[in-house]
Scaffold this motif. Structure first.
Motif, short mmCIF file in Angstrom:
data_model
loop_
_atom_site.label_atom_id
_atom_site.label_comp_id
_atom_site.label_asym_id
_atom_site.label_seq_id
_atom_site.Cartn_x
_atom_site.Cartn_y
_atom_site.Cartn_z
N TYR A 1 0.83 -1.20 0.00
CA TYR A 1 0.00 0.00 0.00
C TYR A 1 0.87 1.26 0.00
O TYR A 1 0.54 2.27 -0.62
CB TYR A 1 -0.91 -0.01 1.23
CG TYR A 1 -1.88 1.14 1.29
CD1 TYR A 1 -3.07 1.12 0.59
CD2 TYR A 1 -1.59 2.27 2.07
CE1 TYR A 1 -3.97 2.17 0.64
CE2 TYR A 1 -2.47 3.34 2.14
CZ TYR A 1 -3.66 3.29 1.42
OH TYR A 1 -4.55 4.34 1.48
N ARG A 2 2.01 1.19 0.67
CA ARG A 2 2.90 2.35 0.80
C ARG A 2 4.00 2.38 -0.25
O ARG A 2 4.91 3.20 -0.18
CB ARG A 2 3.55 2.34 2.19
CG ARG A 2 2.58 2.50 3.34
CD ARG A 2 3.30 2.63 4.68
NE ARG A 2 3.92 1.39 5.12
CZ ARG A 2 5.21 1.21 5.32
NH1 ARG A 2 6.07 2.19 5.09
NH2 ARG A 2 5.68 0.05 5.74
N ALA A 3 3.90 1.50 -1.24
CA ALA A 3 5.03 1.29 -2.16
C ALA A 3 5.40 2.56 -2.94
O ALA A 3 6.58 2.81 -3.19
CB ALA A 3 4.72 0.16 -3.13
N ARG A 4 4.43 3.34 -3.32
CA ARG A 4 4.75 4.56 -4.06
C ARG A 4 5.47 5.57 -3.17
O ARG A 4 6.43 6.23 -3.60
CB ARG A 4 3.48 5.19 -4.64
CG ARG A 4 3.01 4.52 -5.92
CD ARG A 4 1.88 5.29 -6.56
NE ARG A 4 1.52 4.70 -7.84
CZ ARG A 4 1.37 5.40 -8.98
NH1 ARG A 4 1.57 6.70 -8.97
NH2 ARG A 4 1.02 4.80 -10.09
N THR A 5 5.02 5.70 -1.94
CA THR A 5 5.69 6.61 -1.01
C THR A 5 7.14 6.19 -0.81
O THR A 5 8.05 7.03 -0.78
CB THR A 5 4.95 6.62 0.34
OG1 THR A 5 3.59 7.02 0.12
CG2 THR A 5 5.61 7.57 1.32
#
Length: 559
Positions: free
Chosen positions: A494-498
């Motif tokens: 879920y946080r991969a882009r961040t």
């Protein structure tokens, strides 16, 4: 009777003299006008290419070379499925300008020089030259990069490699629609994507049927539909298709060895918003002959090196687009006055121009560092760094390009929207690299997969950042926070882009504080680390030396 005014009559043919308008940015040396690129070439190990790059930069900046890019995009490729007698020919016709661009690229080794002439700095020199050439015209780079990337994949099948490699690496462009057996030089394409799967190639339904023996190096006939085949006039394609053992990789030529046409049938050319000079097709394989490359059922593993290399070239292409957009914006602002002063000297414009220059130099610096890693794959740190830095950079640099192109277009104003200016083409081209060879989400998932499968890639990444420790307090704090991101294993996907955003900006900052001017490094850390790149271009904080940043990035072609 109408009264005659002799004085007015002399002005009727010419209402005014055109002034306060920049001349086109042409007839200049793209390499000598790019101080940051020159420094990167020297730093990353290709100083031996200095004279060659000067000559190539001169060629790239000529008015005639720049015009080729306009012509190739104005007169777009056309598909002819049949000849006048009804014979299936599946031929795409290109404007002569496209062929001239291809000739230039191949004669200067952009398709193969690190393979045909391997030596220290070979990838760095090739990247610099490709960076210059792509500023002239980007879309013909598709067959160039696929041809370049085919070599690592074909090495999985020594017999095919021995047969094809000499023709792939030859510095000769032969666009004739004839069998590869009659040519001394060839280009290679790639056909992976299908309608039902997109990036999820394991859902491909195209099948390969053995003609006799099964397995590596043996002949098969392929049946299926490919949703995107870019550069369909290449002489052969690396294709993924299913066998009894799973998804496998095949080399499929456009012509059979007996001289007959291989049934690779082009259904239509894609109508793309950009990348117009390059043909992309929807294609059916109706029993097309091909030879298996690598292990049966391990097609993704075989072709993944080709994909990694094309992803790297996406980084070069997007970095080149940023550089050309930055050069155009600074050139315009340096040669135009508004509100009583030169545009480039006005504080708000300096903020924007400096921000565009920051993004451009950071992208190029990152890309050239990865080129050095590619030159040193026998070094474990460099090999691990290239594995993680490629998807991170492909994700970030390609994704930052569209807004960068728009902002540069806005600097130029109404003239920058006109089709006789290069900016509309740069803008239309800008989303392409972010989507092709795996979109942003695919890159982010690949980053997580690489870390999970080979945790030492993350160690290599932080080791690279550690080289800049102590150079800037903001970067030191950023590194601490980034490490904390990885210590929290919850909802990683879920946080991969961040995480990818932070990894990209962190590595760019580490490279700039080591190698860029103090003004550039300070501005990047202030504008990217404090706010994590979250604001629009042109919102750099106060107290920075924007004038020095703009001056360094200027192509310095003032009138």
């Amino acid at each position: 009777m109408t009264e005659h005014y002799p004085q007015a009559e002399q002005f009727m043919a010419s209402t005014h003299e055109v002034e306060n308008q920049p001349k086109p940015l042409e007839n200049y040396n793209l390499y000598l006008a790019d101080k940051a690129l020159q420094q990167a070439v020297e730093r990353e190990g290709a100083s031996w290419a200095y004279s060659d790059l000067i000559a190539f930069g001169e060629l790239a900046g000529k008015k005639e070379s720049i015009e080729l890019g306009f012509q190739a995009n104005k007169y777009q490729p056309e598909l002819r499925t049949h000849d006048r007698y009804g014979h299936r020919i599946d031929q795409v016709d290109f404007h002569p300008s496209y062929h001239q661009l291809m000739t230039t690229a191949i004669e200067h080794g952009l398709h193969a020089s690190p393979w045909s002439d391997p030596k220290p700095g070979a990838h760095v020199a090739r990247a610099a030259k490709y960076y210059l050439h792509t500023q002239v015209e980007a879309s013909h780079g598709c067959p160039i990069t696929m041809t370049f990337a085919a070599i690592p994949a074909l090495r999985h099948q020594p017999g095919l490699f021995e047969e094809w490699a000499p023709k792939i690496t030859a510095r000769q462009y032969d666009p004739r629609n004839i069998p590869h057996t009659e040519k001394n030089a060839v280009t290679i394409g790639m056909a992976m994507t299908e309608k039902q799967g997109g990036s999820d190639v394991r859902r491909n339904t195209s099948r390969a049927y053995p003609l006799a023996k099964e397995g590596s190096g043996h002949a098969y006939e392929l049946v299926g539909h490919k949703w995107f085949v870019s550069a369909p006039m290449c002489d052969a394609f690396l294709v993924l298709a299913q066998t009894r053992s799973g998804l496998s990789c095949f080399l499929v030529p456009r012509w059979r060895p007996d001289g007959s046409k291989n049934p690779i049938q082009l259904q239509q050319l894609k109508q793309k918003m950009g990348n117009a000079a390059n043909a992309s097709s929807e294609t059916e394989l109706r029993g097309a002959l091909g030879w298996m490359v690598g292990e049966e059922g391990r097609g993704v593993r075989t072709i993944i090196e080709m994909v990694a290399t094309t992803r790297y070239d996406c980084m070069i292409g997007s970095s080149a687009g940023m550089r050309q957009a930055t050069a155009q914006a600074i050139h315009h602002a340096s040669n135009r006055e508004a509100f009583g002063a030169r545009l480039s000297e006005q504080p708000l414009m300096q903020n924007l121009l400096a921000d565009l220059a920051l993004e451009s130099e950071a992208a190029m610096t990152y890309m050239m560092r990865v080129a050095r890693a590619m030159d040193n794959q026998d070094n474990e740190h460099e090999k691990l760094l290239s594995r993680i830095a490629t998807p991170v950079g492909k994700y970030w640099i390609c994704k930052r390009t569209p807004n960068h192109a728009y902002e540069a277009m806005e600097v130029i104003g109404g003239s920058g929207v006109m089709e006789n200016h290069i900016m509309p083409r740069l803008f239309r081209e800008s989303p392409v690299n972010a989507i092709w060879e795996g979109s942003g989400n695919v890159q982010c998932l690949d980053i997580l997969r690489a870390i999970e499968k080979q945790p030492e890639v993350l160690d290599a990444y932080f080791a690279e950042l550690q080289r800049a420790k102590g150079a800037d307090k903001r970067l030191d704090q950023f590194m601490i926070k980034l490490k904390e991101e990885f210590s929290n294993s919850k909802a990683l996907q879920y946080r991969a882009r961040t995480i990818a955003d932070s990894m990209a900006v962190g590595l760019q900052a580490a490279l700039l504080v080591q190698h860029a001017t103090p003004e550039m490094a300070d501005a990047f850390c202030a504008g990217r680390l404090d706010v994590n790149g979250g604001f629009n271009y042109g919102t750099l904080p106060s107290g920075l030396n924007c004038a020095a940043i703009v001056e360094k990035a200027s192509p310095a072609v003032e009138q």
